[in-house]
Each structure stands twice: as structure tokens, then as C-alpha cells.
Write an enzyme that holds these catalytic residues in place. Structure first.
Site, mmCIF file in Angstrom:
data_model
loop_
_atom_site.group_PDB
_atom_site.id
_atom_site.type_symbol
_atom_site.label_atom_id
_atom_site.label_comp_id
_atom_site.label_asym_id
_atom_site.label_seq_id
_atom_site.Cartn_x
_atom_site.Cartn_y
_atom_site.Cartn_z
ATOM 1 N N ARG A 176 -42.827 44.487 30.735
ATOM 2 C CA ARG A 176 -42.030 45.228 29.749
ATOM 3 C C ARG A 176 -42.771 46.512 29.333
ATOM 4 O O ARG A 176 -43.619 47.003 30.061
ATOM 5 C CB ARG A 176 -41.719 44.301 28.565
ATOM 6 C CG ARG A 176 -40.904 43.069 28.979
ATOM 7 C CD ARG A 176 -40.558 42.169 27.815
ATOM 8 N NE ARG A 176 -39.718 42.877 26.853
ATOM 9 C CZ ARG A 176 -39.464 42.410 25.619
ATOM 10 N NH1 ARG A 176 -39.983 41.252 25.233
ATOM 11 N NH2 ARG A 176 -38.701 43.094 24.803
ATOM 12 N N TYR A 234 -34.313 36.992 25.658
ATOM 13 C CA TYR A 234 -34.828 35.768 25.031
ATOM 14 C C TYR A 234 -33.929 34.542 25.177
ATOM 15 O O TYR A 234 -34.276 33.467 24.690
ATOM 16 C CB TYR A 234 -35.098 36.044 23.535
ATOM 17 C CG TYR A 234 -36.112 37.157 23.319
ATOM 18 C CD1 TYR A 234 -37.437 37.005 23.726
ATOM 19 C CD2 TYR A 234 -35.747 38.367 22.728
ATOM 20 C CE1 TYR A 234 -38.370 38.015 23.554
ATOM 21 C CE2 TYR A 234 -36.681 39.388 22.536
ATOM 22 C CZ TYR A 234 -37.980 39.205 22.953
ATOM 23 O OH TYR A 234 -38.905 40.198 22.770
ATOM 24 N N GLU A 286 -51.776 31.198 23.323
ATOM 25 C CA GLU A 286 -50.778 32.245 23.032
ATOM 26 C C GLU A 286 -49.613 32.095 23.998
ATOM 27 O O GLU A 286 -49.830 31.927 25.199
ATOM 28 C CB GLU A 286 -51.449 33.613 23.212
ATOM 29 C CG GLU A 286 -50.508 34.789 23.039
ATOM 30 C CD GLU A 286 -51.206 36.130 23.270
ATOM 31 O OE1 GLU A 286 -52.410 36.277 22.942
ATOM 32 O OE2 GLU A 286 -50.539 37.052 23.789
ATOM 33 N N ALA A 331 -44.184 40.439 17.729
ATOM 34 C CA ALA A 331 -44.758 41.793 17.790
ATOM 35 C C ALA A 331 -46.153 41.865 17.166
ATOM 36 O O ALA A 331 -46.940 42.770 17.500
ATOM 37 C CB ALA A 331 -43.819 42.783 17.112
ATOM 38 N N HIS A 371 -45.554 33.574 25.163
ATOM 39 C CA HIS A 371 -44.450 34.528 25.051
ATOM 40 C C HIS A 371 -43.298 34.027 25.910
ATOM 41 O O HIS A 371 -43.520 33.506 27.012
ATOM 42 C CB HIS A 371 -44.872 35.923 25.505
ATOM 43 C CG HIS A 371 -45.974 36.462 24.676
ATOM 44 N ND1 HIS A 371 -45.759 36.935 23.405
ATOM 45 C CD2 HIS A 371 -47.308 36.529 24.897
ATOM 46 C CE1 HIS A 371 -46.923 37.288 22.890
ATOM 47 N NE2 HIS A 371 -47.887 37.046 23.763
ATOM 48 N N PRO A 406 -42.570 36.861 13.740
ATOM 49 C CA PRO A 406 -41.398 37.618 13.315
ATOM 50 C C PRO A 406 -40.292 37.692 14.353
ATOM 51 O O PRO A 406 -40.560 37.841 15.550
ATOM 52 C CB PRO A 406 -41.959 39.019 13.018
ATOM 53 C CG PRO A 406 -43.269 39.066 13.712
ATOM 54 C CD PRO A 406 -43.797 37.664 13.727
ATOM 55 N N ASN A 407 -39.087 37.574 13.850
ATOM 56 C CA ASN A 407 -37.836 37.710 14.611
ATOM 57 C C ASN A 407 -37.533 36.533 15.531
ATOM 58 O O ASN A 407 -36.460 36.472 16.132
ATOM 59 C CB ASN A 407 -37.812 39.031 15.412
ATOM 60 C CG ASN A 407 -37.958 40.237 14.504
ATOM 61 O OD1 ASN A 407 -37.198 40.364 13.551
ATOM 62 N ND2 ASN A 407 -38.929 41.085 14.762
ATOM 63 N N ARG A 419 -30.647 37.034 19.230
ATOM 64 C CA ARG A 419 -31.391 38.269 19.412
ATOM 65 C C ARG A 419 -31.540 38.594 20.896
ATOM 66 O O ARG A 419 -31.998 37.735 21.654
ATOM 67 C CB ARG A 419 -32.757 37.994 18.798
ATOM 68 C CG ARG A 419 -33.842 38.906 19.180
ATOM 69 C CD ARG A 419 -35.212 38.378 18.770
ATOM 70 N NE ARG A 419 -36.148 39.462 18.928
ATOM 71 C CZ ARG A 419 -37.452 39.318 19.089
ATOM 72 N NH1 ARG A 419 -37.994 38.121 19.078
ATOM 73 N NH2 ARG A 419 -38.209 40.361 19.250
ATOM 74 N N ASN A 459 -46.679 31.971 19.151
ATOM 75 C CA ASN A 459 -45.970 33.162 19.610
ATOM 76 C C ASN A 459 -45.880 34.061 18.386
ATOM 77 O O ASN A 459 -45.032 33.858 17.518
ATOM 78 C CB ASN A 459 -44.580 32.815 20.137
ATOM 79 C CG ASN A 459 -43.865 34.028 20.699
ATOM 80 O OD1 ASN A 459 -44.327 35.168 20.526
ATOM 81 N ND2 ASN A 459 -42.748 33.809 21.371
HETATM 82 C C1 DQA Z 1 -42.414 38.012 22.452
HETATM 83 C C2 DQA Z 1 -42.784 39.352 23.083
HETATM 84 C C3 DQA Z 1 -43.149 40.372 22.017
HETATM 85 O O1 DQA Z 1 -43.504 41.604 22.620
HETATM 86 C C4 DQA Z 1 -41.968 40.604 21.088
HETATM 87 O O2 DQA Z 1 -42.312 41.502 20.062
HETATM 88 C C5 DQA Z 1 -41.415 39.343 20.549
HETATM 89 C C6 DQA Z 1 -41.297 38.174 21.419
HETATM 90 C C7 DQA Z 1 -41.943 36.980 23.497
HETATM 91 O O3 DQA Z 1 -41.906 35.811 23.159
HETATM 92 O O4 DQA Z 1 -41.585 37.351 24.621
HETATM 93 O O5 DQA Z 1 -40.971 39.280 19.403
HETATM 94 O O6 DQA Z 1 -43.559 37.477 21.810
#
Ligand code: DQA
Length: 142
Positions: free
Chosen positions: A104, A22, A95, A74, A97, A9-10, A17, A71
Site C-alpha cells: 500500500r 478490509y 503485530e 494507523a 494487519h 482506531p477505526n 469501512r 492491530n
Molecule cells: C491496518 C493498516 C493500517 O495502515 C491502517 O491505518 C489501518 C488498518 C490493517 O489492519 O491493515 O487502520 O492496520
């Protein structure tokens, strides 16, 4: 070798964003550059904002592909269901990020997925995905 990148998501909003966290590049051109850098790898990309769609994708390719780079955004911090899907399949999962989640908010420090993954790469910006791809390439063959 067949590798699947899954963004949750996102992450479709990369480039728009929270750019200070990011960055200002959207994922598609970055993905094209990854394909150029790893022509020997069949690299696929899937993004979805829904937990169920991510689980369905893991089920679909998780007995066939050589690796999954996920990735989960959240959902990393909330989804026992995605963690179970990763445990269910035979394809190894890394995994990733973009941000250093450990630097954070405390609620980003825990991952439900990490226990079922072969490793976690966080904090290297979009380069985290490149490092994850490299982790699947056998030593001495790069
Ligand atoms: C993320 C870190 C997560 O905590 C966050 O909710 C994201 C992006 C990252 O790539 O740094 O959406 O996965």
C-alpha cells in the site's frame, strides 16, 4: 493460556469501512468464531480509538497475559508511545494487519511497533489474527 487482542482506531468500523481493503465482516462475529476455534485459550478482545487507552490496556495486562496480538491501525505508523509501552511490558506482542501494508502507500510501510514485537503478520485478511494466535501455541500441542 491467556491472549489479548487489541484493535486500534477505526477497526470498530470493520464490515463498514473500505470493504475492498478490509472485507465485509465486522470483528465481533469473527472474534466469536476465534473463541470457538481455540476453546483451550482464554481469548480477550479490546478495541479503542485513543492512543492513551491502548497504552493503558498494554500496561494493565502486559505483565500477566501470555501474549498480546495488536492491530494498532494507523498508530502503527505514528506512535512511539505505543512502541514504548510494548517495550516496557514482559508479555510478548505480535503485530497484525488485515491488509498487506507493504503493498500500500509508502507511509504504511514503516511500523514503530515492529522492532519491539516478536513478529509481524500482515495481508491475510482477518485470518492474520488466527495466524497470530497460532504463533503462540507451542509446536506439537495444536
Ligand atoms: C491496518 C493498516 C493500517 O495502515 C491502517 O491505518 C489501518 C488498518 C490493517 O489492519 O491493515 O487502520 O492496520
Amino acid at each position: 493460556m491467556k491472549l489479548q487482542i487489541i484493535n486500534g482506531p477505526n477497526l470498530n468500523l470493520l464490515g463498514k469501512r473500505e470493504k475492498s481493503i478490509y472485507g465485509d465482516l465486522s470483528f465481533e462475529p469473527f472474534f466469536d468464531s476465534l473463541r470457538d476455534q481455540f476453546p483451550q485459550i482464554q481469548l480477550e478482545y479490546f478495541q479503542n480509538n485513543s492512543e492513551g487507552a491502548i497504552i493503558d490496556k498494554i500496561h494493565e495486562i502486559g505483565y500477566e497475559y501470555d501474549g498480546i496480538i495488536i492491530n494498532a491501525g494507523a498508530y502503527t505508523h505514528t506512535s512511539l508511545a505505543i512502541a514504548d509501552a510494548i517495550a516496557a511490558v514482559t508479555t510478548p506482542v505480535v503485530e497484525v494487519h488485515i491488509s498487506n501494508v507493504h503493498a500500500r502507500e509508502a507511509y504504511r510501510h514503516h511500523s514503530f511497533l515492529a522492532k519491539n514485537c516478536v513478529g509481524v503478520i500482515a495481508g491475510f485478511g482477518l485470518n492474520s489474527y488466527k495466524l497470530a494466535i497460532e504463533s503462540f501455541i507451542p509446536e506439537g500441542t495444536q
